[in-house]
Design an enzyme around this catalytic site. Sequence first.
Site, PDB file in Angstrom:
ATOM      1  N   HIS A 178       0.990  -1.189   0.069  1.00 35.00           N
ATOM      2  CA  HIS A 178      -0.031  -0.094  -0.098  1.00 35.00           C
ATOM      3  C   HIS A 178       1.010   1.198   0.078  1.00 35.00           C
ATOM      4  O   HIS A 178       1.962   1.082   0.226  1.00 35.00           O
ATOM      5  CB  HIS A 178      -0.964   0.117   1.120  1.00 35.00           C
ATOM      6  CG  HIS A 178      -0.128   0.046   2.399  1.00 35.00           C
ATOM      7  ND1 HIS A 178       0.469   1.090   3.386  1.00 35.00           N
ATOM      8  CD2 HIS A 178       0.111  -1.033   3.526  1.00 35.00           C
ATOM      9  CE1 HIS A 178       1.125   0.790   4.231  1.00 35.00           C
ATOM     10  NE2 HIS A 178       0.930  -0.450   4.363  1.00 35.00           N
ATOM     11  N   GLU A 251      -2.450  -7.252   7.646  1.00 34.81           N
ATOM     12  CA  GLU A 251      -1.021  -7.121   8.272  1.00 34.81           C
ATOM     13  C   GLU A 251      -1.039  -7.812   9.422  1.00 34.81           C
ATOM     14  O   GLU A 251      -2.072  -8.044  10.201  1.00 34.81           O
ATOM     15  CB  GLU A 251      -0.701  -5.351   8.619  1.00 34.81           C
ATOM     16  CG  GLU A 251       0.449  -5.383   9.168  1.00 34.81           C
ATOM     17  CD  GLU A 251       1.796  -5.671   8.516  1.00 34.81           C
ATOM     18  OE1 GLU A 251       1.986  -7.156   8.478  1.00 34.81           O
ATOM     19  OE2 GLU A 251       2.586  -5.128   7.842  1.00 34.81           O
TER      20      GLU A 251
END
Length: 370
Positions: A178, A251
């Site tokens: 990202h 994550e």
Amino acid sequence: MVEADGGSRGNPGPAGYGAVVRDAVSGEVLAEAAESLGVTTNNVAEYRGLIAALTKAAEIAQDADVEARMDSKLVVEQMSGRWRIKHPDMKPLALEARDLASRFSSVRYTWIPRERNKHADRLANEAMDAAAKGRTWDPSSSSASSAASADDEEPAPAPSTGWAAPTGVPTTTLLLRHGETPLSAEKRFAGIGEIPLTDVGVMQARAAAKALTGRSIDAIVTSPLSRTRQTAQEVADVLSLPVRTEDGLRETDFGDWEGYSFAEVRDRWPGELDAWLADPSVAPPHGESFTAVARRVQTARDKLLVRFRQQTILVVSHVTPIKMLVRSALDAPPSSLYRMYLEVSSLSEIDWYADGPAVLKLFNDTHHLA
């Protein structure tokens, strides 16, 4: 998806098999079986494992499309019709397996290296242990430990080391981290919190989208967290593709360390940090270990490889899941996680081949951010 393994201690010797049935999309174990076979050969045990796996699968869904995965090259090639069945002990077993296979919509046979057949291998070894003691396999005594099972009469090829040419059409994962967030800009632990992209991060996502316009991409899959969904949407808007969410790509949960810098964690939790850096099974306080992350990332990867077989997938994720995929492709030790650096909005690329090898083609590419 069925997985099967079998072997004997001595060939012939005390023998057993293990069989597992999984949901091909989620990876969830739907059924398993194992049996001690007394004294017989490796190949008989391998065929008995396949028969047990197909039998269990038929009890769940006879109209399914099935992929049968085994680390026996002999059984896979014979059941696929590429090798003749010469041994008289194999012929009735192969006929029984083919009769079971005919009940499904389709059955495809795939060779996998032994390290990707660990569940069935463990069950087979437990059954062999029981056979060696003159007992039947008891599921209540099943353990997580396993030894390497005996080799097939026809030796299976070793997993590709990268020097051997891979075969077939791969499934390609383009791995995009990202864009920048407030925490990544300050190099702070950013786990499962909902952290939006900065204005710079949005521009980085758009730059990545522009860089990917020349690629033939079949699907976009993202972590459910907002920073990856924002990044994925910028690419999706350019490529006119829908975005799928996969929870296993999120994550690591860094627990109490969320939002702190490495130096701040060192000051506040020195012992816990040292333990975490030394052992991937250790989690941050109230967080998640890398070992746990590896399990869910592997499940997510397997789901993608089944759903998007021989296609190119853009996977938008985070530092740890991307490193886990790279580590898996390279068959690298856990310590390799601490020796990789991934920039925000960087691109990596892995080709996954159905017959075992994986090839890392690109890592931490940021040319589009220049």
